[in-house]
Design a protein around this motif. Sequence first.
Motif, PDB file in Angstrom:
ATOM      1  N   UNK A 167       0.849  -1.187   0.000  1.00 42.05           N
ATOM      2  CA  UNK A 167       0.000   0.000   0.000  1.00 42.05           C
ATOM      3  C   UNK A 167       0.889   1.243   0.000  1.00 42.05           C
ATOM      4  N   UNK A 168       0.280   2.403  -0.266  1.00 40.43           N
ATOM      5  CA  UNK A 168       1.000   3.667  -0.142  1.00 40.43           C
ATOM      6  C   UNK A 168       1.003   4.051   1.342  1.00 40.43           C
ATOM      7  N   UNK A 169       2.175   4.013   1.948  1.00 44.34           N
ATOM      8  CA  UNK A 169       2.283   4.226   3.388  1.00 44.34           C
ATOM      9  C   UNK A 169       3.109   5.476   3.672  1.00 44.34           C
ATOM     10  N   UNK A 170       2.536   6.368   4.454  1.00 45.66           N
ATOM     11  CA  UNK A 170       3.250   7.550   4.919  1.00 45.66           C
ATOM     12  C   UNK A 170       3.715   7.300   6.343  1.00 45.66           C
ATOM     13  N   UNK A 171       5.019   7.435   6.580  1.00 53.29           N
ATOM     14  CA  UNK A 171       5.572   7.346   7.928  1.00 53.29           C
ATOM     15  C   UNK A 171       5.700   8.772   8.459  1.00 53.29           C
ATOM     16  N   UNK A 172       4.988   9.069   9.531  1.00 53.31           N
ATOM     17  CA  UNK A 172       4.877  10.427  10.063  1.00 53.31           C
ATOM     18  C   UNK A 172       5.430  10.479  11.482  1.00 53.31           C
ATOM     19  N   UNK A 173       6.461  11.297  11.680  1.00 51.41           N
ATOM     20  CA  UNK A 173       7.054  11.476  13.003  1.00 51.41           C
ATOM     21  C   UNK A 173       6.634  12.809  13.583  1.00 51.41           C
ATOM     22  N   UNK A 174       6.099  12.799  14.804  1.00 50.67           N
ATOM     23  CA  UNK A 174       5.574  14.003  15.439  1.00 50.67           C
ATOM     24  C   UNK A 174       6.349  14.301  16.716  1.00 50.67           C
ATOM     25  N   UNK A 175       7.109  15.396  16.713  1.00 51.10           N
ATOM     26  CA  UNK A 175       7.813  15.739  17.939  1.00 51.10           C
ATOM     27  C   UNK A 175       8.585  17.038  17.804  1.00 51.10           C
ATOM     28  N   UNK A 176       8.678  17.777  18.901  1.00 57.51           N
ATOM     29  CA  UNK A 176       9.552  18.937  18.933  1.00 57.51           C
ATOM     30  C   UNK A 176      10.997  18.481  18.943  1.00 57.51           C
ATOM     31  N   UNK A 177      11.901  19.365  18.546  1.00 56.67           N
ATOM     32  CA  UNK A 177      13.331  19.039  18.617  1.00 56.67           C
ATOM     33  C   UNK A 177      13.821  19.478  20.000  1.00 56.67           C
ATOM     34  N   UNK A 234      19.679  25.349  18.471  1.00 62.19           N
ATOM     35  CA  UNK A 234      19.626  25.191  17.013  1.00 62.19           C
ATOM     36  C   UNK A 234      20.762  24.350  16.449  1.00 62.19           C
ATOM     37  N   UNK A 235      21.952  24.435  17.044  1.00 63.75           N
ATOM     38  CA  UNK A 235      23.079  23.636  16.536  1.00 63.75           C
ATOM     39  C   UNK A 235      22.778  22.145  16.665  1.00 63.75           C
ATOM     40  N   UNK A 236      22.261  21.745  17.809  1.00 59.27           N
ATOM     41  CA  UNK A 236      21.913  20.335  18.031  1.00 59.27           C
ATOM     42  C   UNK A 236      20.754  19.916  17.127  1.00 59.27           C
ATOM     43  N   UNK A 237      19.772  20.776  17.003  1.00 60.21           N
ATOM     44  CA  UNK A 237      18.623  20.481  16.156  1.00 60.21           C
ATOM     45  C   UNK A 237      19.052  20.253  14.706  1.00 60.21           C
ATOM     46  N   UNK A 238      19.940  21.109  14.211  1.00 58.21           N
ATOM     47  CA  UNK A 238      20.368  20.983  12.825  1.00 58.21           C
ATOM     48  C   UNK A 238      21.309  19.813  12.611  1.00 58.21           C
ATOM     49  N   UNK A 239      22.020  19.408  13.647  1.00 51.90           N
ATOM     50  CA  UNK A 239      22.809  18.174  13.550  1.00 51.90           C
ATOM     51  C   UNK A 239      21.878  16.987  13.347  1.00 51.90           C
ATOM     52  N   UNK A 287      16.756   6.841   0.475  1.00 51.05           N
ATOM     53  CA  UNK A 287      15.781   7.909   0.289  1.00 51.05           C
ATOM     54  C   UNK A 287      16.488   9.235   0.050  1.00 51.05           C
ATOM     55  N   UNK A 288      15.708  10.223  -0.386  1.00 54.16           N
ATOM     56  CA  UNK A 288      16.252  11.555  -0.587  1.00 54.16           C
ATOM     57  C   UNK A 288      15.293  12.587  -0.008  1.00 54.16           C
ATOM     58  N   UNK A 289      15.823  13.664   0.580  1.00 55.71           N
ATOM     59  CA  UNK A 289      14.956  14.700   1.148  1.00 55.71           C
ATOM     60  C   UNK A 289      14.315  15.532   0.056  1.00 55.71           C
ATOM     61  N   UNK A 290      13.111  16.013   0.323  1.00 53.92           N
ATOM     62  CA  UNK A 290      12.426  16.916  -0.605  1.00 53.92           C
ATOM     63  C   UNK A 290      12.139  18.277   0.017  1.00 53.92           C
ATOM     64  N   UNK A 291      12.262  18.402   1.327  1.00 51.96           N
ATOM     65  CA  UNK A 291      12.125  19.713   1.965  1.00 51.96           C
ATOM     66  C   UNK A 291      12.710  19.638   3.364  1.00 51.96           C
ATOM     67  N   UNK A 292      13.120  20.814   3.854  1.00 48.50           N
ATOM     68  CA  UNK A 292      13.640  20.915   5.225  1.00 48.50           C
ATOM     69  C   UNK A 292      13.412  22.341   5.710  1.00 48.50           C
ATOM     70  N   UNK A 293      12.792  22.448   6.869  1.00 50.00           N
ATOM     71  CA  UNK A 293      12.545  23.752   7.472  1.00 50.00           C
ATOM     72  C   UNK A 293      12.868  23.661   8.954  1.00 50.00           C
ATOM     73  N   UNK A 294      13.482  24.729   9.481  1.00 47.23           N
ATOM     74  CA  UNK A 294      13.765  24.768  10.914  1.00 47.23           C
ATOM     75  C   UNK A 294      13.672  26.205  11.419  1.00 47.23           C
ATOM     76  N   UNK A 295      13.122  26.333  12.610  1.00 44.60           N
ATOM     77  CA  UNK A 295      13.053  27.628  13.275  1.00 44.60           C
ATOM     78  C   UNK A 295      13.033  27.402  14.781  1.00 44.60           C
ATOM     79  N   UNK A 296      13.872  28.118  15.499  1.00 39.16           N
ATOM     80  CA  UNK A 296      13.797  28.114  16.962  1.00 39.16           C
ATOM     81  C   UNK A 296      12.690  29.080  17.374  1.00 39.16           C
ATOM     82  N   UNK A 297      11.689  28.561  18.101  1.00 39.15           N
ATOM     83  CA  UNK A 297      10.522  29.380  18.439  1.00 39.15           C
ATOM     84  C   UNK A 297      10.301  29.335  19.955  1.00 39.15           C
TER      85      UNK A 297
END
Length: 312
Positions: A167-177, A234-239, A287-297
């Motif tokens: 089947x078409x399966x989306x693996x979705x991870x939900x969590x703050x960094x 942010x340094x740890x998050x981006x690592x 696999x290959x990434x198609x998008x990446x976004x990060x912001x410290x909020x």
Amino acid sequence: MTAATVGLSHSPLIGKNDPAPDVLARVDEAVEYARAFVRAFDPELVVLYAPDHYNGFFYKEMPPFCLATEAHAVGDFGSGAGPLSVDTAAAKALAQGVLDRGIDLTVSARMTVDHGFAQPLEVLFGGIDAVPVVPVFVNGVATPLGPMSRIRALGTAIGEAAAELDRRVLFLGSGGLSHDPPVPVLDGAPPRVADALIEGHPPTPEQRAKGELRVVQAGRDYAAGSTTMIPINPEWDNLLLDHLEKGQLAEFDSWTVEWMGREGGGSAHEVRTWVAAFASLAATGPYEPTSRFYEAIPEWIAGFAVATAVPR
């Protein structure tokens, strides 16, 4: 099987303690890209990895991870309440497939979940019952916590088992960094708090509202700089995002519980959901990434990220 992965941070403070409009606009753009990505992929099943915040899992029994064959959301912080559209047949097949691969998986026939599960379903699909889902709880708060290698092994086993569903399966991870919100801890807790963390007595509406107001105020204090919480890193998050983007998942095996807490705060272990989701995709091939976004909020007490990936 066709697979894809989305990593999406959540925060109970979204809409209640928002950052500046330009920051919010950048978040909205990244989230809208993820929505379009999901619409284009059109998943037949979502395997959702998410934590709990002492709404469904307590110290009376605290598994490192647990797969649900049925689940309902409590509706905390204004998130959706009620049953999730759990694909019970798929959940049972995945559970058996994971156990057959030597992972000691706990299974729940009546899981209680909170905003960590509800929010990504609402954000990406418009509701908690809008898509067939297999919820997988990943402990990211309650000590003791196991090694990261076991989370990667869990994600790998679920990815391999999901491949058998065709089947078409989306693996979705939900969590703050990186984030260190005011989550209660059992060690040293007063008897009343300890009993609640162990037994899991459901709060009254008044108690829940009072607790949520405390979290909202903590976000305001954090953004104002008047707090003792560990800063967003942010340094740890981006690592973390670098390793995920490059498929360097084995690098996480050396990340110790203590180091992660020091670098990312008490709730940084929610990134285990991201590692599991990307490990599931990697189990189907490179696999290959198609998008990446990060912001410290700070207003959301979180390093906030959105990422998508597809098979190469």
